[in-house]
Design a protein around this motif. Structure first.
Motif, PDB file in Angstrom:
ATOM      1  N   ARG A 236       0.877  -1.272  -0.020  1.00 58.42           N
ATOM      2  CA  ARG A 236      -0.046   0.043  -0.042  1.00 58.42           C
ATOM      3  C   ARG A 236       0.904   1.323   0.096  1.00 58.42           C
ATOM      4  N   HIS A 237       1.869   1.311   0.814  1.00 58.15           N
ATOM      5  CA  HIS A 237       3.117   2.396   0.793  1.00 58.15           C
ATOM      6  C   HIS A 237       3.610   2.727  -0.624  1.00 58.15           C
ATOM      7  N   ARG A 238       3.922   1.669  -1.388  1.00 56.09           N
ATOM      8  CA  ARG A 238       4.133   1.546  -2.657  1.00 56.09           C
ATOM      9  C   ARG A 238       3.137   2.202  -3.636  1.00 56.09           C
ATOM     10  N   ALA A 239       1.900   1.628  -3.475  1.00 55.51           N
ATOM     11  CA  ALA A 239       0.704   2.295  -4.357  1.00 55.51           C
ATOM     12  C   ALA A 239       0.482   3.730  -4.127  1.00 55.51           C
ATOM     13  N   LEU A 240       0.911   4.277  -2.697  1.00 57.20           N
ATOM     14  CA  LEU A 240       0.583   5.530  -2.487  1.00 57.20           C
ATOM     15  C   LEU A 240       1.714   6.492  -2.923  1.00 57.20           C
ATOM     16  N   CYS A 241       3.011   6.008  -2.881  1.00 63.37           N
ATOM     17  CA  CYS A 241       4.168   6.751  -3.575  1.00 63.37           C
ATOM     18  C   CYS A 241       3.756   6.996  -5.321  1.00 63.37           C
ATOM     19  N   ALA A 242       3.344   5.617  -5.682  1.00 60.86           N
ATOM     20  CA  ALA A 242       2.998   5.515  -7.246  1.00 60.86           C
ATOM     21  C   ALA A 242       1.799   6.665  -7.718  1.00 60.86           C
ATOM     22  N   ALA A 243       0.896   6.718  -6.728  1.00 64.86           N
ATOM     23  CA  ALA A 243      -0.319   7.509  -6.958  1.00 64.86           C
ATOM     24  C   ALA A 243       0.098   9.249  -6.963  1.00 64.86           C
TER      25      ALA A 243
ATOM     26  N   ARG B 232      -3.822  18.614  -2.375  1.00 66.67           N
ATOM     27  CA  ARG B 232      -4.500  19.910  -2.770  1.00 66.67           C
ATOM     28  C   ARG B 232      -3.498  20.474  -3.940  1.00 66.67           C
ATOM     29  N   VAL B 233      -2.218  20.489  -3.796  1.00 64.65           N
ATOM     30  CA  VAL B 233      -1.473  21.030  -4.743  1.00 64.65           C
ATOM     31  C   VAL B 233      -1.460  20.272  -5.971  1.00 64.65           C
ATOM     32  N   LEU B 234      -1.820  19.130  -6.106  1.00 66.41           N
ATOM     33  CA  LEU B 234      -1.710  18.253  -7.185  1.00 66.41           C
ATOM     34  C   LEU B 234      -3.354  17.955  -7.802  1.00 66.41           C
ATOM     35  N   HIS B 235      -4.218  18.777  -7.175  1.00 65.87           N
ATOM     36  CA  HIS B 235      -5.284  18.862  -7.574  1.00 65.87           C
ATOM     37  C   HIS B 235      -6.093  17.461  -7.734  1.00 65.87           C
ATOM     38  N   VAL B 236      -5.824  16.516  -6.710  1.00 69.95           N
ATOM     39  CA  VAL B 236      -6.489  15.148  -6.522  1.00 69.95           C
ATOM     40  C   VAL B 236      -7.317  15.190  -5.313  1.00 69.95           C
ATOM     41  N   ASP B 237      -8.299  14.647  -5.255  1.00 71.78           N
ATOM     42  CA  ASP B 237      -9.154  14.213  -3.875  1.00 71.78           C
ATOM     43  C   ASP B 237      -8.515  13.230  -3.311  1.00 71.78           C
ATOM     44  N   PRO B 238      -7.839  13.576  -2.078  1.00 69.33           N
ATOM     45  CA  PRO B 238      -7.291  12.734  -1.052  1.00 69.33           C
ATOM     46  C   PRO B 238      -8.191  11.533  -0.780  1.00 69.33           C
ATOM     47  N   ARG B 239      -9.593  11.761  -0.630  1.00 68.75           N
ATOM     48  CA  ARG B 239     -10.350  10.474  -0.685  1.00 68.75           C
ATOM     49  C   ARG B 239     -10.376   9.517  -1.440  1.00 68.75           C
ATOM     50  N   GLU B 240     -10.503  10.075  -2.702  1.00 66.12           N
ATOM     51  CA  GLU B 240     -10.229   9.128  -3.909  1.00 66.12           C
ATOM     52  C   GLU B 240      -8.912   8.186  -3.670  1.00 66.12           C
ATOM     53  N   VAL B 241      -7.771   8.812  -3.585  1.00 67.40           N
ATOM     54  CA  VAL B 241      -6.644   8.217  -3.459  1.00 67.40           C
ATOM     55  C   VAL B 241      -6.744   7.210  -2.382  1.00 67.40           C
TER      56      VAL B 241
END
Length: 76
Positions: free
Chosen positions: A8-15, A61-70
């Motif tokens: 999961r950590h690797r997936a977060l980094c990739a995201a 926020r800076v990357l304009h992604v929804d943290p909930r979706e990630v």
């Protein structure tokens, strides 16, 4: 519980890397917007450094992604 370099950590980094690239930002540009160093961004993206919740929200926020979706994707 070891989470550094877990699946999961690797997936977060990739995201985060994907979101940065999609936003058209270099590591240096992202670091500048977050008022940190490029080295910190590189360590986060490579999985050498964990991201706390507040940092994650700021990154999103800076990357304009929804943290909930990630997070939802990471929970699957």
């Amino acid at each position: 519980m070891k989470t550094l370099r877990s699946r999961r950590h690797r997936a977060l980094c990739a995201a985060l890397v994907n979101a940065r690239k999609k936003a058209g930002l270099s590591q240096q540009e992202l670091a500048s917007r977050l008022k940190t160093s490029q080295t910190v961004i590189a360590r986060i993206e490579s999985g050498e450094r964990r991201v706390d919740v507040v940092e994650f929200i700021d990154l999103a926020r800076v990357l304009h992604v929804d943290p909930r979706e990630v997070l939802t994707q990471l929970m699957q």
